[in-house]
Design a protein around this motif. Structure first.
Motif, PDB file in Angstrom:
ATOM      1  N   GLN A 189       0.790  -1.073  -0.170  1.00 29.68           N
ATOM      2  CA  GLN A 189       0.067  -0.249   0.735  1.00 29.68           C
ATOM      3  C   GLN A 189       0.958   1.110   0.143  1.00 29.68           C
ATOM      4  N   VAL A 190       0.222   2.788  -0.431  1.00 33.42           N
ATOM      5  CA  VAL A 190       0.907   3.338  -0.969  1.00 33.42           C
ATOM      6  C   VAL A 190       0.174   4.685  -0.187  1.00 33.42           C
ATOM      7  N   GLN A 191       0.528   5.532   0.935  1.00 30.97           N
ATOM      8  CA  GLN A 191       0.155   6.616   1.232  1.00 30.97           C
ATOM      9  C   GLN A 191       0.267   7.884   0.846  1.00 30.97           C
ATOM     10  N   LEU A 192      -0.697   8.510   0.040  1.00 31.32           N
ATOM     11  CA  LEU A 192      -0.061   9.233  -0.029  1.00 31.32           C
ATOM     12  C   LEU A 192      -0.874  11.226   0.138  1.00 31.32           C
ATOM     13  N   VAL A 193      -0.157  12.347   0.841  1.00 32.53           N
ATOM     14  CA  VAL A 193      -0.552  13.389   1.847  1.00 32.53           C
ATOM     15  C   VAL A 193      -0.350  14.489   1.027  1.00 32.53           C
ATOM     16  N   GLU A 194      -1.211  15.501   0.714  1.00 31.39           N
ATOM     17  CA  GLU A 194      -1.473  16.195  -0.373  1.00 31.39           C
ATOM     18  C   GLU A 194      -0.791  17.583   0.749  1.00 31.39           C
ATOM     19  N   SER A 195       0.041  18.711   0.220  1.00 26.57           N
ATOM     20  CA  SER A 195      -0.545  20.372   1.101  1.00 26.57           C
ATOM     21  C   SER A 195      -0.311  22.011   0.261  1.00 26.57           C
ATOM     22  N   GLY A 196      -0.884  21.835   0.428  1.00 29.63           N
ATOM     23  CA  GLY A 196      -0.279  23.463   0.213  1.00 29.63           C
ATOM     24  C   GLY A 196      -1.495  23.565  -0.718  1.00 29.63           C
ATOM     25  N   GLY A 197      -2.122  23.970  -0.420  1.00 33.68           N
ATOM     26  CA  GLY A 197      -4.109  24.267  -1.523  1.00 33.68           C
ATOM     27  C   GLY A 197      -4.531  25.306  -0.607  1.00 33.68           C
ATOM     28  N   GLY A 198      -4.943  26.359  -1.307  1.00 31.46           N
ATOM     29  CA  GLY A 198      -5.200  27.714  -0.412  1.00 31.46           C
ATOM     30  C   GLY A 198      -6.293  28.660  -1.559  1.00 31.46           C
ATOM     31  N   LEU A 199      -7.014  29.578  -1.000  1.00 29.37           N
ATOM     32  CA  LEU A 199      -7.797  30.412  -1.866  1.00 29.37           C
ATOM     33  C   LEU A 199      -7.156  32.089  -1.905  1.00 29.37           C
ATOM     34  N   VAL A 200      -6.262  32.153  -3.636  1.00 19.92           N
ATOM     35  CA  VAL A 200      -5.658  33.151  -3.499  1.00 19.92           C
ATOM     36  C   VAL A 200      -5.845  34.141  -5.214  1.00 19.92           C
ATOM     37  N   GLN A 201      -5.874  35.517  -5.310  1.00 21.60           N
ATOM     38  CA  GLN A 201      -6.947  35.679  -6.017  1.00 21.60           C
ATOM     39  C   GLN A 201      -5.499  35.683  -7.363  1.00 21.60           C
ATOM     40  N   ALA A 202      -6.134  36.151  -8.660  1.00 21.44           N
ATOM     41  CA  ALA A 202      -5.503  35.651 -10.142  1.00 21.44           C
ATOM     42  C   ALA A 202      -3.953  36.378 -10.186  1.00 21.44           C
ATOM     43  N   GLY A 203      -2.567  35.425 -10.515  1.00 21.13           N
ATOM     44  CA  GLY A 203      -2.086  36.013 -10.886  1.00 21.13           C
ATOM     45  C   GLY A 203      -1.014  35.126  -9.453  1.00 21.13           C
ATOM     46  N   ALA A 204      -1.167  34.961  -8.444  1.00 19.00           N
ATOM     47  CA  ALA A 204      -0.797  34.878  -7.358  1.00 19.00           C
ATOM     48  C   ALA A 204      -0.184  33.062  -7.543  1.00 19.00           C
ATOM     49  N   SER A 205       0.524  32.934  -7.123  1.00 20.47           N
ATOM     50  CA  SER A 205       1.532  31.776  -6.965  1.00 20.47           C
ATOM     51  C   SER A 205       0.879  30.522  -5.738  1.00 20.47           C
ATOM     52  N   LEU A 206       0.760  29.553  -5.665  1.00 17.93           N
ATOM     53  CA  LEU A 206       1.006  28.946  -4.823  1.00 17.93           C
ATOM     54  C   LEU A 206       1.735  27.054  -5.244  1.00 17.93           C
ATOM     55  N   ARG A 207       2.234  26.753  -4.099  1.00 19.63           N
ATOM     56  CA  ARG A 207       2.931  25.430  -4.548  1.00 19.63           C
ATOM     57  C   ARG A 207       2.344  24.145  -3.565  1.00 19.63           C
ATOM     58  N   LEU A 208       2.259  23.496  -4.380  1.00 25.43           N
ATOM     59  CA  LEU A 208       1.623  22.276  -3.820  1.00 25.43           C
ATOM     60  C   LEU A 208       2.621  21.149  -3.413  1.00 25.43           C
ATOM     61  N   SER A 209       2.440  20.328  -2.098  1.00 26.28           N
ATOM     62  CA  SER A 209       3.199  19.163  -2.424  1.00 26.28           C
ATOM     63  C   SER A 209       3.124  17.751  -1.781  1.00 26.28           C
ATOM     64  N   CYS A 210       3.054  17.188  -2.222  1.00 26.03           N
ATOM     65  CA  CYS A 210       2.251  15.811  -2.610  1.00 26.03           C
ATOM     66  C   CYS A 210       3.674  14.694  -1.675  1.00 26.03           C
ATOM     67  N   ALA A 211       2.944  14.413  -0.062  1.00 26.57           N
ATOM     68  CA  ALA A 211       4.051  13.167   0.297  1.00 26.57           C
ATOM     69  C   ALA A 211       4.025  11.786   0.071  1.00 26.57           C
ATOM     70  N   ALA A 212       4.959  11.143  -0.521  1.00 30.67           N
ATOM     71  CA  ALA A 212       4.836   9.206  -0.470  1.00 30.67           C
ATOM     72  C   ALA A 212       5.418   8.848   1.237  1.00 30.67           C
ATOM     73  N   SER A 213       4.053   7.406   0.946  1.00 29.30           N
ATOM     74  CA  SER A 213       4.625   6.902   1.831  1.00 29.30           C
ATOM     75  C   SER A 213       4.450   5.506   2.146  1.00 29.30           C
ATOM     76  N   GLY A 214       4.949   4.169   2.881  1.00 23.67           N
ATOM     77  CA  GLY A 214       4.761   2.780   2.703  1.00 23.67           C
ATOM     78  C   GLY A 214       5.808   2.555   1.161  1.00 23.67           C
ATOM     79  N   ARG A 215       4.746   1.818   0.491  1.00 22.56           N
ATOM     80  CA  ARG A 215       5.786   0.926  -0.448  1.00 22.56           C
ATOM     81  C   ARG A 215       5.914   1.274  -1.682  1.00 22.56           C
ATOM     82  N   THR A 216       6.771   2.396  -1.843  1.00 13.67           N
ATOM     83  CA  THR A 216       7.134   3.616  -2.861  1.00 13.67           C
ATOM     84  C   THR A 216       7.882   3.409  -3.673  1.00 13.67           C
ATOM     85  N   PHE A 217       8.706   2.382  -2.840  1.00 12.87           N
ATOM     86  CA  PHE A 217      10.392   1.402  -4.003  1.00 12.87           C
ATOM     87  C   PHE A 217       9.914   1.366  -5.690  1.00 12.87           C
ATOM     88  N   SER A 218       8.860   0.936  -5.550  1.00  9.51           N
ATOM     89  CA  SER A 218       7.883   0.057  -7.082  1.00  9.51           C
ATOM     90  C   SER A 218       8.056   1.323  -8.149  1.00  9.51           C
TER      91      SER A 218
END
Length: 124
Positions: A1-30
């Motif tokens: 099994q693999v678990q994925l946890v996202e973060s970084g979303g939000g409410l912004v105005q047009a023209g702004a920037s955001l950075r999303l992250s996704c951390a994987a854990s578990g059986r990630t080797f393959s």
């Protein structure tokens, strides 16, 4: 099994920037690739970007080319989506995806595990 946890979303105005992250854990080797998809209300899930884990080769949807960049931090099992010059049309729930033997990077069915999604809202 693999678990994925996202973060970084939000409410912004047009023209702004955001950075999303996704951390994987578990059986990630393959894993072969990780990607980002998004789904707006009333629309189908669509491909945003994907990255091949072994060498970092990346692909972006035409709608985000030049504005979004996918990257990975190999040792931390984390994939990022840097989103610049955001537009109201980018408003959606963004999902991280993990593929064991992904050949068709832009096809959601080719991924095996999904995160819970993170909301990105861009106001005009």
């Amino acid at each position: 099994q693999v678990q994925l946890v996202e973060s970084g979303g939000g409410l912004v105005q047009a023209g702004a920037s955001l950075r999303l992250s996704c951390a994987a854990s578990g059986r990630t080797f393959s894993r072969s690739a990780m990607g980002w998809f998004r789904q707006a209300p009333g629309k189908e899930r669509e491909f945003v970007a994907a990255i091949r884990w072994s060498d970092g080769a990346a692909r972006h949807a035409d709608s985000v080319k030049g504005r979004f960049t996918i990257s990975r931090e190999y040792t931390k099992n984390t994939v990022f989506l840097q989103m610049n010059s955001l537009k109201p049309d980018d408003t959606a729930v963004y999902y991280c995806a993990f593929g064991l033997s992904t050949a068709l990077w832009a096809v959601a069915a080719d991924y095996d595990y999904w995160g819970q999604g993170t909301q990105v809202t861009v106001s005009s």
